[in-house]
Scaffold this motif. Structure first.
Motif, PDB file in Angstrom:
ATOM      1  N   ALA A 116       0.907  -1.408  -0.108  1.00  0.00           N
ATOM      2  CA  ALA A 116       0.132   0.086   0.036  1.00  0.00           C
ATOM      3  C   ALA A 116       0.721   1.207  -0.055  1.00  0.00           C
ATOM      4  O   ALA A 116       0.644   2.285  -0.528  1.00  0.00           O
ATOM      5  CB  ALA A 116      -0.942  -0.148   1.344  1.00  0.00           C
ATOM      6  N   THR A 117       2.063   1.122   0.709  1.00  0.00           N
ATOM      7  CA  THR A 117       2.955   2.044   0.685  1.00  0.00           C
ATOM      8  C   THR A 117       3.552   2.254  -0.743  1.00  0.00           C
ATOM      9  O   THR A 117       3.467   3.632  -1.211  1.00  0.00           O
ATOM     10  CB  THR A 117       4.165   2.078   1.655  1.00  0.00           C
ATOM     11  OG1 THR A 117       3.574   1.791   2.898  1.00  0.00           O
ATOM     12  CG2 THR A 117       5.102   3.214   1.513  1.00  0.00           C
ATOM     13  N   ALA A 118       3.853   1.274  -1.376  1.00  0.00           N
ATOM     14  CA  ALA A 118       4.227   1.569  -2.708  1.00  0.00           C
ATOM     15  C   ALA A 118       3.294   2.103  -3.681  1.00  0.00           C
ATOM     16  O   ALA A 118       3.664   3.108  -4.635  1.00  0.00           O
ATOM     17  CB  ALA A 118       4.874   0.170  -3.446  1.00  0.00           C
ATOM     18  N   ALA A 119       2.042   1.813  -3.559  1.00  0.00           N
ATOM     19  CA  ALA A 119       1.030   2.231  -4.245  1.00  0.00           C
ATOM     20  C   ALA A 119       0.642   3.738  -4.370  1.00  0.00           C
ATOM     21  O   ALA A 119       0.586   4.421  -5.140  1.00  0.00           O
ATOM     22  CB  ALA A 119      -0.296   1.405  -3.956  1.00  0.00           C
ATOM     23  N   LEU A 120       0.651   4.020  -2.835  1.00  0.00           N
ATOM     24  CA  LEU A 120       0.729   5.622  -2.532  1.00  0.00           C
ATOM     25  C   LEU A 120       1.930   6.241  -3.425  1.00  0.00           C
ATOM     26  O   LEU A 120       1.538   7.426  -4.074  1.00  0.00           O
ATOM     27  CB  LEU A 120       0.585   5.873  -1.127  1.00  0.00           C
ATOM     28  CG  LEU A 120      -0.471   5.938  -0.394  1.00  0.00           C
ATOM     29  CD1 LEU A 120      -0.292   5.841   1.162  1.00  0.00           C
ATOM     30  CD2 LEU A 120      -1.688   6.979  -0.939  1.00  0.00           C
ATOM     31  N   ARG A 121       3.021   5.770  -3.419  1.00  0.00           N
ATOM     32  CA  ARG A 121       4.362   6.389  -3.964  1.00  0.00           C
ATOM     33  C   ARG A 121       4.127   6.471  -5.513  1.00  0.00           C
ATOM     34  O   ARG A 121       4.326   7.630  -6.080  1.00  0.00           O
ATOM     35  CB  ARG A 121       5.541   5.754  -3.637  1.00  0.00           C
ATOM     36  CG  ARG A 121       5.712   5.988  -2.113  1.00  0.00           C
ATOM     37  CD  ARG A 121       6.324   7.289  -1.743  1.00  0.00           C
ATOM     38  NE  ARG A 121       6.897   7.078  -0.463  1.00  0.00           N
ATOM     39  CZ  ARG A 121       7.591   8.036  -0.116  1.00  0.00           C
ATOM     40  NH1 ARG A 121       8.070   9.023  -0.632  1.00  0.00           N
ATOM     41  NH2 ARG A 121       8.003   8.200   1.449  1.00  0.00           N
ATOM     42  N   LEU A 122       3.470   5.354  -5.784  1.00  0.00           N
ATOM     43  CA  LEU A 122       3.518   5.327  -7.599  1.00  0.00           C
ATOM     44  C   LEU A 122       2.440   6.262  -7.928  1.00  0.00           C
ATOM     45  O   LEU A 122       2.362   7.076  -8.971  1.00  0.00           O
ATOM     46  CB  LEU A 122       3.099   3.824  -7.886  1.00  0.00           C
ATOM     47  CG  LEU A 122       4.221   2.880  -7.640  1.00  0.00           C
ATOM     48  CD1 LEU A 122       3.660   1.554  -7.883  1.00  0.00           C
ATOM     49  CD2 LEU A 122       5.347   3.193  -8.903  1.00  0.00           C
ATOM     50  N   ALA A 123       1.298   6.397  -7.096  1.00  0.00           N
ATOM     51  CA  ALA A 123       0.363   7.315  -7.579  1.00  0.00           C
ATOM     52  C   ALA A 123       0.527   8.903  -7.432  1.00  0.00           C
ATOM     53  O   ALA A 123       0.235   9.635  -8.110  1.00  0.00           O
ATOM     54  CB  ALA A 123      -1.001   6.923  -6.767  1.00  0.00           C
ATOM     55  N   ALA A 124       1.660   9.295  -6.510  1.00  0.00           N
ATOM     56  CA  ALA A 124       2.112  10.473  -6.422  1.00  0.00           C
ATOM     57  C   ALA A 124       2.805  10.771  -7.710  1.00  0.00           C
ATOM     58  O   ALA A 124       3.167  11.938  -7.933  1.00  0.00           O
ATOM     59  CB  ALA A 124       3.022  10.682  -5.204  1.00  0.00           C
ATOM     60  N   GLU A 125       3.230   9.922  -8.506  1.00  0.00           N
ATOM     61  CA  GLU A 125       4.256  10.047  -9.738  1.00  0.00           C
ATOM     62  C   GLU A 125       3.418   9.891 -10.957  1.00  0.00           C
ATOM     63  O   GLU A 125       3.821  10.542 -11.812  1.00  0.00           O
ATOM     64  CB  GLU A 125       5.448   8.943  -9.446  1.00  0.00           C
ATOM     65  CG  GLU A 125       6.677   9.321  -8.623  1.00  0.00           C
ATOM     66  CD  GLU A 125       7.963   9.436  -8.956  1.00  0.00           C
ATOM     67  OE1 GLU A 125       8.003   8.986 -10.357  1.00  0.00           O
ATOM     68  OE2 GLU A 125       8.901   9.441  -8.450  1.00  0.00           O
ATOM     69  N   LEU A 126       2.421   9.061 -11.116  1.00  0.00           N
ATOM     70  CA  LEU A 126       1.754   8.751 -12.354  1.00  0.00           C
ATOM     71  C   LEU A 126       0.484   9.027 -12.255  1.00  0.00           C
ATOM     72  O   LEU A 126      -0.212   8.752 -11.589  1.00  0.00           O
ATOM     73  CB  LEU A 126       2.076   7.124 -12.216  1.00  0.00           C
ATOM     74  CG  LEU A 126       3.644   6.649 -12.500  1.00  0.00           C
ATOM     75  CD1 LEU A 126       3.651   5.310 -12.241  1.00  0.00           C
ATOM     76  CD2 LEU A 126       4.047   6.835 -13.898  1.00  0.00           C
ATOM     77  N   THR A 127       0.257   9.612 -13.491  1.00  0.00           N
ATOM     78  CA  THR A 127      -1.153  10.120 -13.850  1.00  0.00           C
ATOM     79  C   THR A 127      -1.923   9.491 -14.691  1.00  0.00           C
ATOM     80  O   THR A 127      -1.414   8.909 -15.888  1.00  0.00           O
ATOM     81  CB  THR A 127      -1.225  11.571 -14.407  1.00  0.00           C
ATOM     82  OG1 THR A 127      -0.187  12.479 -13.801  1.00  0.00           O
ATOM     83  CG2 THR A 127      -2.564  12.067 -14.429  1.00  0.00           C
ATOM     84  N   PRO A 128      -3.009   8.748 -14.238  1.00  0.00           N
ATOM     85  CA  PRO A 128      -3.638   7.630 -15.005  1.00  0.00           C
ATOM     86  C   PRO A 128      -4.416   8.046 -16.135  1.00  0.00           C
ATOM     87  O   PRO A 128      -5.746   8.209 -16.245  1.00  0.00           O
ATOM     88  CB  PRO A 128      -4.450   7.174 -13.855  1.00  0.00           C
ATOM     89  CG  PRO A 128      -4.951   8.158 -13.098  1.00  0.00           C
ATOM     90  CD  PRO A 128      -3.794   9.168 -12.953  1.00  0.00           C
ATOM     91  N   ASP A 129      -3.651   8.444 -17.264  1.00  0.00           N
ATOM     92  CA  ASP A 129      -4.605   8.920 -18.514  1.00  0.00           C
ATOM     93  C   ASP A 129      -4.234   7.896 -19.588  1.00  0.00           C
ATOM     94  O   ASP A 129      -3.634   6.714 -19.310  1.00  0.00           O
ATOM     95  CB  ASP A 129      -3.812  10.370 -18.847  1.00  0.00           C
ATOM     96  CG  ASP A 129      -2.431  10.314 -19.166  1.00  0.00           C
ATOM     97  OD1 ASP A 129      -1.766   9.057 -19.174  1.00  0.00           O
ATOM     98  OD2 ASP A 129      -1.855  11.457 -19.359  1.00  0.00           O
TER      99      ASP A 129
END
Lengths: 245, 245
Positions: free
Chosen positions: A180-193
């Protein structure tokens, strides 16, 4: 709120979900399609792991108002009514129908979640509604479908954006395990377009079989204002939901 | 260079590693310990999945110069000579010894990698040397040990830092699958110091059993200038390596 995340359903044991709220995510494409189908008037979705089980269940439900849905290698199963493209699930096609659905990865994630207290289906299409539905949950388990037992970036980033939204609403950091920590970090960097989805392994696989147009459909955020829930292995629109598309 | 990454060994099939170079990572603690042991003069490390296999192998190798090593639930196995703390693997203890080692997660990752063309053991302790050893590799598979079949942030971040180093040296972007892309993104955000390791699930588990001091040992970067390789299921110092500690 404490959150454990799983990037593939394979490692999820019944004890991991018992007495917890589970969120199932398969951006490309099962949960995007299920959310679309229910928003467009389908009465219920019955996820089944094997196509054989799908055939049996559909004939026991009665074929008059039941559609057989799903894919193998991304393409509609021979003899089934619909594949796994959100575009197929129009009001005209699925309105008032029961959908028996077997997909390669998504339906296994629902099977892994089945023992949870609640099971909510999430995608970018209904992320805000899922966050609404999870308000007050204390112990959350996020189960990503992955792709053939491997990590899928689209699912992990969707999980991360959901957790970011929960964190903002709660006003305090979530208690997160490593995933879950990794998912949060990835979402901070990646925009889901759409371009992001096209760069993922699941996205590339869709492009290869000519279903690239599904990616734009799966990348839309918050077009449906409901969080479908699975009870007794049947996924339905939760009573509070309404369609905003 | 093309890179596929696996966050747990469970999904790795023989075809996924065949004719490729595999890197095995178990920061907390198997590869940190193996790298330390070989740097401190151990002749070879024999990873075995079960403690029963370890006992059998040690008695066939001859107990005079063989040590039984490994842990279950983080603690030394009853009757074994050493646990899984890098601190135990001093020159005095392991010099010129053969080490039969069974750990909960790490040795399973080596088993998953066994069919690869080359298998290299990586940790923060020898990251630069591993990058040296991988020069010229075209098809790389990174296998993280994870923790009990679940994603471990320490392993993923170590994988990402290795890939960053390879990318910098190569002067062009790596071809990455979803998991390798995620590892790179996580490494861009997370610095692998002792505090970071303490925040992971594997780190917390060590703190709970009183082995917190291992975390500082596992967090050191580039203290050993060699990249051990496994051949025929035996891990040895590669001929080009030398100790820099």
């Amino acid at each position: 709120m404490n959150v454990d995340a799983y990037f593939v359903p394979a490692g999820v044991e019944p004890a991991d979900v018992a007495e917890r709220t589970a969120v199932v995510i398969d951006v490309i494409r099962a949960t995007s399609t299920i959310v679309t189908a229910l928003a467009h008037g389908a009465r219920a979705v019955y996820p089944t792991v094997s196509t054989e089980d799908a055939l049996k269940l559909a004939s026991s439900l009665g074929r008059d108002d039941t559609l057989l849905c799903g894919e193998r290698k991304g393409l509609k199963v021979d003899g089934f009514d619909l594949g796994n493209s959100p575009a197929e699930y129009t009001e005209e096609t699925v309105g008032d129908k029961r959908l028996v659905m077997s997909t390669t990865n998504g339906t296994r994630a629902f099977a892994a979640a089945a023992g949870a207290e609640r099971v909510v289906a999430a995608s970018f299409l209904n992320l805000g509604a899922v966050a609404d539905a999870l308000e007050g949950a204390e112990e959350l388990v996020v189960i990503c479908a992955g792709k053939e037992d491997r990590f899928s970036l689209d699912d992990a980033v969707c999980a991360g954006h959901l957790l970011r939204e929960l964190e903002e609403r709660g006003g305090e950091p979530l208690g997160t395990d490593d995933a879950a920590t990794a998912a949060l970090r990835l979402a901070a960097e990646l925009t889901p377009d759409e371009a992001f989805l096209r760069s993922t392994r699941a996205g590339l696989a869709l492009v290869e079989i000519g279903l690239e147009s599904d990616l734009a459909l799966c990348a839309r955020r918050d077009v449906f204002a409901h969080a479908p829930e699975m009870e007794d292995r049947v996924i339905r629109l939760s009573s509070g939901g309404s369609e905003s598309e």
